[in-house]
Write an enzyme that holds these catalytic residues in place. Sequence first.
Site, PDB file in Angstrom:
ATOM      1  N   GLU A  22      -9.810  -1.441   5.150  1.00 49.97           N
ATOM      2  CA  GLU A  22     -10.435  -1.036   6.406  1.00 49.97           C
ATOM      3  C   GLU A  22     -11.739  -1.802   6.633  1.00 49.97           C
ATOM      4  O   GLU A  22     -12.385  -2.233   5.671  1.00 49.97           O
ATOM      5  CB  GLU A  22     -10.754   0.464   6.343  1.00 49.97           C
ATOM      6  CG  GLU A  22      -9.520   1.362   6.203  1.00 49.97           C
ATOM      7  CD  GLU A  22      -8.866   1.675   7.544  1.00 49.97           C
ATOM      8  OE1 GLU A  22      -8.871   0.811   8.440  1.00 49.97           O
ATOM      9  OE2 GLU A  22      -8.339   2.793   7.685  1.00 49.97           O
ATOM     10  N   HIS A  48      -7.416  -3.906  10.159  1.00 50.20           N
ATOM     11  CA  HIS A  48      -7.106  -3.704   8.740  1.00 50.20           C
ATOM     12  C   HIS A  48      -5.793  -4.396   8.376  1.00 50.20           C
ATOM     13  O   HIS A  48      -4.885  -4.530   9.193  1.00 50.20           O
ATOM     14  CB  HIS A  48      -7.127  -2.220   8.340  1.00 50.20           C
ATOM     15  CG  HIS A  48      -5.974  -1.377   8.771  1.00 50.20           C
ATOM     16  ND1 HIS A  48      -6.131  -0.132   9.311  1.00 50.20           N
ATOM     17  CD2 HIS A  48      -4.635  -1.572   8.725  1.00 50.20           C
ATOM     18  CE1 HIS A  48      -4.961   0.393   9.574  1.00 50.20           C
ATOM     19  NE2 HIS A  48      -4.020  -0.468   9.228  1.00 50.20           N
ATOM     20  N   ASN A  55      -7.721  -1.930  14.294  1.00 51.40           N
ATOM     21  CA  ASN A  55      -9.107  -2.218  13.910  1.00 51.40           C
ATOM     22  C   ASN A  55      -9.203  -3.426  12.971  1.00 51.40           C
ATOM     23  O   ASN A  55     -10.245  -3.684  12.395  1.00 51.40           O
ATOM     24  CB  ASN A  55      -9.744  -0.985  13.256  1.00 51.40           C
ATOM     25  CG  ASN A  55      -9.045  -0.583  11.953  1.00 51.40           C
ATOM     26  OD1 ASN A  55      -8.100  -1.242  11.514  1.00 51.40           O
ATOM     27  ND2 ASN A  55      -9.505   0.483  11.325  1.00 51.40           N
ATOM     28  N   ASP A 101       0.812  -1.213   0.000  1.00 61.82           N
ATOM     29  CA  ASP A 101       0.000   0.000   0.000  1.00 61.82           C
ATOM     30  C   ASP A 101       0.848   1.266   0.000  1.00 61.82           C
ATOM     31  O   ASP A 101       2.069   1.229   0.160  1.00 61.82           O
ATOM     32  CB  ASP A 101      -0.965  -0.002   1.200  1.00 61.82           C
ATOM     33  CG  ASP A 101      -0.273  -0.293   2.535  1.00 61.82           C
ATOM     34  OD1 ASP A 101       0.972  -0.357   2.570  1.00 61.82           O
ATOM     35  OD2 ASP A 101      -0.982  -0.452   3.539  1.00 61.82           O
TER      36      ASP A 101
HETATM   37  C1  GLP Z   1      -0.671   0.886   8.619  1.00 57.05           C
HETATM   38  C2  GLP Z   1      -0.389   0.079   7.321  1.00 57.05           C
HETATM   39  C3  GLP Z   1      -0.519  -1.392   7.551  1.00 57.05           C
HETATM   40  C4  GLP Z   1       0.117  -1.724   8.877  1.00 57.05           C
HETATM   41  C5  GLP Z   1      -0.718  -1.162   9.985  1.00 57.05           C
HETATM   42  C6  GLP Z   1      -0.112  -1.313  11.364  1.00 57.05           C
HETATM   43  O1  GLP Z   1      -1.613   1.857   8.486  1.00 57.05           O
HETATM   44  N1  GLP Z   1      -1.171   0.448   6.192  1.00 57.05           N
HETATM   45  O2  GLP Z   1       0.058  -2.087   6.467  1.00 57.05           O
HETATM   46  O3  GLP Z   1       0.207  -3.109   9.043  1.00 57.05           O
HETATM   47  O4  GLP Z   1      -1.112   0.161   9.740  1.00 57.05           O
HETATM   48  O5  GLP Z   1       0.904  -0.409  11.616  1.00 57.05           O
HETATM   49  P1  GLP Z   1       1.923  -0.561  12.812  1.00 57.05           P
HETATM   50  O6  GLP Z   1       2.786  -1.712  12.462  1.00 57.05           O
HETATM   51  O7  GLP Z   1       2.673   0.722  12.867  1.00 57.05           O
HETATM   52  O8  GLP Z   1       1.094  -0.829  14.026  1.00 57.05           O
END
Ligand code: GLP
Length: 240
Positions: A143, A138, A136, A67
């Site tokens: 989402e 995702h 959440n 992404d």
């Molecule tokens: C982000 C990314 C995800 C990631 C998630 C968790 O927004 N788009 O790919 O896995 O949120 O992030 P973190 O590892 O900082 O908790």
Amino acid sequence: MKLIVCENYAEMSRVAARMVAGQVIAKPDCVLGLATGSTPIGTYQELIRLYENGLVDFKDVVSYNLDEYYPISPENDQSYRYFMNHNLFDHINIDKNNTHVPSGEMADPDAECKKYDEMVENAGGIDLQILGIGQNGHIGFNEPDDFLYAETHVTDLTENTIAVNSRFFASIDEVPKQAITMGLGNILKAKKILLLINGKAKSAILHTLLEGNITTRVPASFLKAHADVTIICDKEAYGE
Ligand code: GLP
């Protein structure tokens, strides 16, 4: 889903990096699906260490990231392209031409999302996909919603994700409101999936995932339908 509970974040990162390195050693021209966020940083650091010690060679590896924010310039230090260069690509011998992150500057998003999926298909599909998870549920930027997309698409970020991710930006107003993300279909087509989950803040979602059913309200729950998913978590996330 297989579950590996590690002592702490460092051990989780080592275990994950060894699995990624194992994939690269078994198939030197493999296609890796990569993720951003704070979770995989330790895994990337460990992969850099394995590379520096001559234990793994990335010269023929191809990568596709999940992404990217939209819109955002690749030079912006909050872009996922910048993150990948800074946290991994600049420190290993991967050919940058073989690294792919969706463009946050797409002029024609629909056509370019379709092209991204075609490129992954033409590369033979993803051999190993690394995933983090949002609080959440995702994955990528898929989402929670009434329905989910199969293919790469532009999506609105939820208030929760904007708030959680604002910690990396100067202010919440600077967080892009949209993102480009691979869809659930793209993710589920990966031959193997490694889902990394660490920290207390992810405890509730880890247990929802382990104990709950498949629902579009928890996008990661679709991983239950995949034949080869390994969750690597730490004790803080799993609980004592
Ligand atoms: C982000 C990314 C995800 C990631 C998630 C968790 O927004 N788009 O790919 O896995 O949120 O992030 P973190 O590892 O900082 O908790």
